[in-house]
Design an enzyme around this catalytic site. Structure first.
Site, short mmCIF file in Angstrom:
data_model
loop_
_atom_site.label_atom_id
_atom_site.label_comp_id
_atom_site.label_asym_id
_atom_site.label_seq_id
_atom_site.Cartn_x
_atom_site.Cartn_y
_atom_site.Cartn_z
CE1 TYR A 92 14.77 -19.47 18.88
CE2 TYR A 92 14.47 -20.57 16.78
CZ TYR A 92 15.21 -19.75 17.60
OH TYR A 92 16.39 -19.20 17.15
CB CYS A 113 10.77 -31.50 20.75
SG CYS A 113 11.80 -30.23 21.53
CB THR A 114 16.23 -31.83 18.89
OG1 THR A 114 16.04 -30.42 19.05
CG2 THR A 114 16.12 -32.18 17.42
CG HIS A 115 15.09 -29.46 24.06
ND1 HIS A 115 14.99 -28.67 22.94
CD2 HIS A 115 15.86 -28.77 24.94
CE1 HIS A 115 15.68 -27.55 23.13
NE2 HIS A 115 16.21 -27.59 24.34
CB CYS A 140 15.29 -26.37 16.11
SG CYS A 140 13.87 -25.60 16.92
CG ASN A 141 11.47 -31.69 15.57
OD1 ASN A 141 11.06 -32.48 14.73
ND2 ASN A 141 12.43 -32.00 16.43
CB THR A 142 10.00 -25.10 16.73
OG1 THR A 142 9.41 -25.89 17.77
CG2 THR A 142 9.18 -23.82 16.56
CG ASP A 153 17.97 -27.22 19.06
OD1 ASP A 153 17.16 -27.93 18.42
OD2 ASP A 153 17.76 -26.87 20.24
CB SER A 154 15.50 -23.08 19.70
OG SER A 154 15.06 -24.27 20.34
#
Length: 278
Positions: free
Chosen positions: A38, A198-200, A69-71, A6-7
């Site tokens: 990101y 978004c994983t956050h 990370c979705n991005t 993940d970012s």
């Protein structure tokens, strides 16, 4: 050992669900905190940084890496799978969070695509994500290919990842999320479902839940991704390894600066090491 990238720290929500679904598996997590977030990066930068981090996980012994990370999944995954892996690591695999989410949103397997048209749109789904994920159009394009009856409404949430990583307090977090949700509800007042793309964002799920109508189903990306990976491993025994359920966390930043997880996650997911120790 399965790698999870993940970012930053958001992918820990995915890692937690993966560990709960597969407690016998060993996981190695890498957060690119030195370069996070990101969202404001160019596509070329995202592809390059994702590739470097995946390569670090490969070098540490992971044959399978999940882009949590979705991005990164929206921007870099296809390039890595088609242009890089076949030449550099033909026996290793990189998976992303986008495929299982699109399957869950549409009810259609990834391998099946249908042309637009036909059945009118009778289901509305909200997607809250980073600006970069929304701009990529990946979710919208893939949902439209498979489920013309689904109206996917995207909402970029600039600054929310920074607020989560920075440990923003209750009032500013509530105000930020209430604002994003309120803006989209002005156009779609009664959505059938919403997904935190978004994983956050699952770290602040309760704020979204309070802001959304009670009738709106809030889909859990971590649970959906965990089920998908478990199914994948059942079909690909070559990536299954007996382990002890060990979890190790690495960061490209300074471990002492990665403090966001303290406020949201269990003790076992709080202690990062320098990535050079991989």
């Amino acid at each position: 050992m399965i790698g999870v990238f993940d970012s930053g720290s958001g992918g820990l929500t995915i890692l937690e669900a993966l560990h709960e679904a597969m407690p016998e598996q060993d996981f190695l997590y890498l957060g690119d905190h030195a370069n996070a977030p990101y969202g404001h990066r160019s596509n070329e930068q995202i592809v390059d940084m994702t590739r470097q981090c995946v390569e670090t996980l490969f070098g540490a012994g992971c044959d399978l890496v999940v882009l949590a990370c979705n991005t990164a999944a929206a921007i870099a995954l296809r390039t890595l799978q088609q242009d890089w892996l076949p030449k550099a690591y033909p026996n290793k695999r990189v998976l992303g969070v986008l495929v299982p989410m699109v399957e869950a949103l549409t009810g259609v397997p990834w391998s099946q695509e249908h042309p637009n048209g036909g059945k009118p749109k009778d289901r509305s789904i909200l997607l809250f994500a980073t600006r970069k994920t929304v701009e990529s159009g990946s979710y919208l394009d893939e949902v439209n290919k498979r489920a013309p009856h689904v109206a996917l409404v995207q909402k970029a949430c600039p600054g929310l990842v920074d607020a989560i990583e920075g440990g923003a307090g209750d009032a500013p977090m509530r105000g930020l999320i209430d604002g994003f949700v309120g803006e989209v509800l002005a156009d779609v007042p009664a959505p059938d479902a919403a997904v935190l793309g978004c994983t956050h964002f699952p770290l602040v799920r309760d704020y979204f839940r309070r802001a959304l109508p009670a009738t709106t189903e809030l889909l859990s990306q971590p649970e959906i991704v965990a089920k998908s990976l478990k199914d994948y491993l059942a079909r690909h025994a070559e990536f299954q390894e007996s382990g002890s359920g060990h979890i190790r966390l690495l960061t490209t930043g300074r471990p002492q600066d990665v403090t966001m997880a303290d406020a949201y996650l269990p003790e076992k997911l709080r202690h990062f090491e320098d990535h050079t120790r991989a």
